[in-house]
Design a protein around this motif. Structure first.
Motif, PDB file in Angstrom:
ATOM      1  N   LEU A  90     -30.512  53.200 -24.284  1.00 50.32           N
ATOM      2  CA  LEU A  90     -30.145  54.090 -23.078  1.00 50.32           C
ATOM      3  C   LEU A  90     -30.940  54.079 -21.929  1.00 50.32           C
ATOM      4  O   LEU A  90     -30.696  53.794 -20.914  1.00 50.32           O
ATOM      5  CB  LEU A  90     -29.961  55.476 -23.561  1.00 50.32           C
ATOM      6  CG  LEU A  90     -29.490  56.681 -22.228  1.00 50.32           C
ATOM      7  CD1 LEU A  90     -28.240  56.283 -22.042  1.00 50.32           C
ATOM      8  CD2 LEU A  90     -29.463  58.136 -22.834  1.00 50.32           C
ATOM      9  N   ALA A  91     -32.334  53.762 -22.318  1.00 51.26           N
ATOM     10  CA  ALA A  91     -33.475  53.766 -21.108  1.00 51.26           C
ATOM     11  C   ALA A  91     -33.040  52.527 -20.326  1.00 51.26           C
ATOM     12  O   ALA A  91     -33.013  52.540 -19.042  1.00 51.26           O
ATOM     13  CB  ALA A  91     -34.722  53.985 -21.857  1.00 51.26           C
ATOM     14  N   LEU A  92     -32.805  51.299 -21.059  1.00 49.59           N
ATOM     15  CA  LEU A  92     -32.636  50.075 -20.540  1.00 49.59           C
ATOM     16  C   LEU A  92     -31.147  50.151 -19.666  1.00 49.59           C
ATOM     17  O   LEU A  92     -31.401  49.708 -18.608  1.00 49.59           O
ATOM     18  CB  LEU A  92     -32.478  49.265 -21.600  1.00 49.59           C
ATOM     19  CG  LEU A  92     -33.831  48.970 -22.248  1.00 49.59           C
ATOM     20  CD1 LEU A  92     -33.457  47.809 -23.565  1.00 49.59           C
ATOM     21  CD2 LEU A  92     -34.772  48.257 -21.508  1.00 49.59           C
ATOM     22  N   LYS A  93     -30.344  50.835 -20.170  1.00 50.35           N
ATOM     23  CA  LYS A  93     -29.092  50.942 -19.230  1.00 50.35           C
ATOM     24  C   LYS A  93     -29.143  51.637 -18.146  1.00 50.35           C
ATOM     25  O   LYS A  93     -28.726  51.404 -17.032  1.00 50.35           O
ATOM     26  CB  LYS A  93     -28.033  51.302 -20.238  1.00 50.35           C
ATOM     27  CG  LYS A  93     -27.457  50.377 -21.242  1.00 50.35           C
ATOM     28  CD  LYS A  93     -26.340  50.756 -22.123  1.00 50.35           C
ATOM     29  CE  LYS A  93     -25.871  49.456 -23.179  1.00 50.35           C
ATOM     30  NZ  LYS A  93     -25.308  48.407 -22.441  1.00 50.35           N
ATOM     31  N   ILE A  94     -29.805  52.798 -17.966  1.00 48.24           N
ATOM     32  CA  ILE A  94     -30.246  53.548 -17.129  1.00 48.24           C
ATOM     33  C   ILE A  94     -30.659  52.891 -16.061  1.00 48.24           C
ATOM     34  O   ILE A  94     -30.543  52.886 -14.918  1.00 48.24           O
ATOM     35  CB  ILE A  94     -30.905  54.816 -17.417  1.00 48.24           C
ATOM     36  CG1 ILE A  94     -30.079  55.880 -18.385  1.00 48.24           C
ATOM     37  CG2 ILE A  94     -31.307  55.584 -16.077  1.00 48.24           C
ATOM     38  CD1 ILE A  94     -30.878  56.953 -18.834  1.00 48.24           C
ATOM     39  N   GLN A  95     -31.816  51.881 -16.390  1.00 50.36           N
ATOM     40  CA  GLN A  95     -32.779  51.519 -15.424  1.00 50.36           C
ATOM     41  C   GLN A  95     -31.980  50.228 -14.838  1.00 50.36           C
ATOM     42  O   GLN A  95     -32.012  49.849 -13.656  1.00 50.36           O
ATOM     43  CB  GLN A  95     -33.965  50.803 -15.983  1.00 50.36           C
ATOM     44  CG  GLN A  95     -34.897  50.254 -14.723  1.00 50.36           C
ATOM     45  CD  GLN A  95     -36.252  49.763 -15.224  1.00 50.36           C
ATOM     46  OE1 GLN A  95     -36.214  48.576 -15.902  1.00 50.36           O
ATOM     47  NE2 GLN A  95     -37.257  50.105 -14.965  1.00 50.36           N
ATOM     48  N   GLN A  96     -31.102  49.670 -15.707  1.00 52.07           N
ATOM     49  CA  GLN A  96     -30.226  48.403 -15.276  1.00 52.07           C
ATOM     50  C   GLN A  96     -29.297  49.101 -14.022  1.00 52.07           C
ATOM     51  O   GLN A  96     -28.806  48.317 -12.953  1.00 52.07           O
ATOM     52  CB  GLN A  96     -29.344  47.851 -16.380  1.00 52.07           C
ATOM     53  CG  GLN A  96     -30.094  47.193 -17.100  1.00 52.07           C
ATOM     54  CD  GLN A  96     -29.637  46.599 -18.362  1.00 52.07           C
ATOM     55  OE1 GLN A  96     -28.494  47.027 -18.740  1.00 52.07           O
ATOM     56  NE2 GLN A  96     -30.233  45.836 -19.396  1.00 52.07           N
ATOM     57  N   SER A  97     -28.740  50.401 -14.358  1.00 53.04           N
ATOM     58  CA  SER A  97     -27.688  51.046 -13.391  1.00 53.04           C
ATOM     59  C   SER A  97     -28.455  51.359 -11.926  1.00 53.04           C
ATOM     60  O   SER A  97     -27.566  51.486 -10.995  1.00 53.04           O
ATOM     61  CB  SER A  97     -27.175  52.100 -13.818  1.00 53.04           C
ATOM     62  OG  SER A  97     -28.206  53.178 -14.173  1.00 53.04           O
ATOM     63  N   GLU A  98     -29.725  51.423 -12.144  1.00 51.86           N
ATOM     64  CA  GLU A  98     -30.464  52.117 -10.934  1.00 51.86           C
ATOM     65  C   GLU A  98     -31.789  51.555 -10.973  1.00 51.86           C
ATOM     66  O   GLU A  98     -32.866  52.404 -11.625  1.00 51.86           O
ATOM     67  CB  GLU A  98     -30.433  53.728 -10.643  1.00 51.86           C
ATOM     68  CG  GLU A  98     -31.140  54.156  -9.530  1.00 51.86           C
ATOM     69  CD  GLU A  98     -30.809  53.214  -8.140  1.00 51.86           C
ATOM     70  OE1 GLU A  98     -31.748  52.336  -7.777  1.00 51.86           O
ATOM     71  OE2 GLU A  98     -29.747  53.384  -7.699  1.00 51.86           O
ATOM     72  N   PRO A  99     -32.174  50.249 -10.658  1.00 54.20           N
ATOM     73  CA  PRO A  99     -33.585  49.660 -10.825  1.00 54.20           C
ATOM     74  C   PRO A  99     -34.767  50.263 -10.318  1.00 54.20           C
ATOM     75  O   PRO A  99     -35.704  50.155 -10.704  1.00 54.20           O
ATOM     76  CB  PRO A  99     -33.159  48.309 -10.353  1.00 54.20           C
ATOM     77  CG  PRO A  99     -31.780  47.933 -10.295  1.00 54.20           C
ATOM     78  CD  PRO A  99     -31.361  49.372 -10.219  1.00 54.20           C
ATOM     79  N   ASP A 100     -34.445  51.086  -9.227  1.00 56.80           N
ATOM     80  CA  ASP A 100     -35.455  51.867  -8.510  1.00 56.80           C
ATOM     81  C   ASP A 100     -35.857  53.214  -8.976  1.00 56.80           C
ATOM     82  O   ASP A 100     -36.743  53.757  -8.653  1.00 56.80           O
ATOM     83  CB  ASP A 100     -35.117  51.941  -7.181  1.00 56.80           C
ATOM     84  CG  ASP A 100     -35.072  50.819  -6.231  1.00 56.80           C
ATOM     85  OD1 ASP A 100     -35.926  49.744  -6.814  1.00 56.80           O
ATOM     86  OD2 ASP A 100     -34.177  50.351  -5.492  1.00 56.80           O
TER      87      ASP A 100
END
Length: 267
Positions: A90-100
């Motif tokens: 989930l953490a990876l997917k959250i950052q992929q959805s909003e890299p900043d």
């Protein structure tokens, strides 16, 4: 009896050097963890390496994680805690959805955290994964814009669940949101029957409040507002529910109760 005691020995810590490098300071002393003070992913350490395929095959993972991220709607400047982050999916997917957005994962199991860190490195994603437990979070008050958690609360004993909710309310910023995906009140008889496997695997006492639909009221008792179930997903293990709750905004000058508009409560 030993397993219940282990669930109640809940402490949280992160890695001090990482905090110093980032300019953060833990708000509390950092206790030690022993191997028997947490429940491994899938309950048994020998099964940790199978965590990702099992979750993917049995919980409609792609669907519930994508819906939770849509509900979260991360913004570029957000600081987000993935509580009970497991293998970091989930953490990876959250950052992929909003890299900043800044995403931090926290879990007690060092083996599952090793998997999470490897996945992040392989993907070239700079996500920090801290080790610790949920009812004594090492983060300062009002650190996070959002806290997310998936398939975590049903592992906790009732007292620890309430302590965890209180800690989440503490580390959220005013107006910050909690987003949860976990087992919930069965939507029909078939879902109730299928949920028996979770009750048997994880225990009747830890899972009872999940399956009675009590999580929103627990979140509100901890100081959050607008605790609500936002959706349901049918799985082979029963009804997986999505939840949201909000830390109320502070009243002017810290006096009085928040207004309905400030707290997110609609009339």
């Amino acid at each position: 009896m030993a397993q219940s005691a282990a669930r109640n020995r809940i402490y949280r810590f992160s890695e001090p050097l990482r905090w110093l490098k980032r300019g953060h300071q833990p708000s509390r002393s950092i206790p030690s963890l022993s191997p028997d003070s947490y429940i491994p992913a899938l309950r048994f350490s020998a099964l940790t390496r199978f965590y990702d395929p099992v979750i993917n095959l049995t919980t409609r993972e792609q669907l519930f994680r994508s819906r939770l991220i849509a509900q979260l709607s991360p913004a570029p400047a957000d600081t987000i805690l993935d509580l009970g982050c497991g293998s970091g999916t989930l953490a990876l997917k959250i950052q992929q959805s909003e890299p900043d957005a800044e995403v931090i994962g926290l879990d007690a199991d060092p083996e599952i955290l090793a998997i999470a860190r490897t996945k992040a490195a392989d993907n070239g994603q700079a996500i920090r994964f801290d080790r610790g437990f949920s009812n004594q979070l090492p983060y300062a008050d009002a650190t996070f814009d959002a806290v997310v958690s998936t398939l975590f609360f049903h592992h906790l004993m009732p007292e620890t669940r309430r302590e965890t909710a209180t800690e989440i309310a503490r580390v959220l910023r005013p107006g910050g949101e909690l987003h949860v995906a976990d087992w919930g009140l069965p939507s029909d008889r078939l879902m109730k029957l299928l949920s028996t496997s979770i009750r048997l695997l994880d225990g009747g006492e830890p899972t009872r409040e999940n399956f009675s639909g009590a999580l929103p009221s627990i979140f509100e008792a901890a100081g959050l507002v607008s605790g609500v179930e936002t959706g349901q997903i049918r799985t082979v293990f029963g009804t997986l529910a999505l939840y949201r709750a909000i830390r109320p905004r502070e009243a002017p000058h810290g006096e009085g109760k928040p207004t309905e508009q400030e707290s997110g409560v609609e009339g």
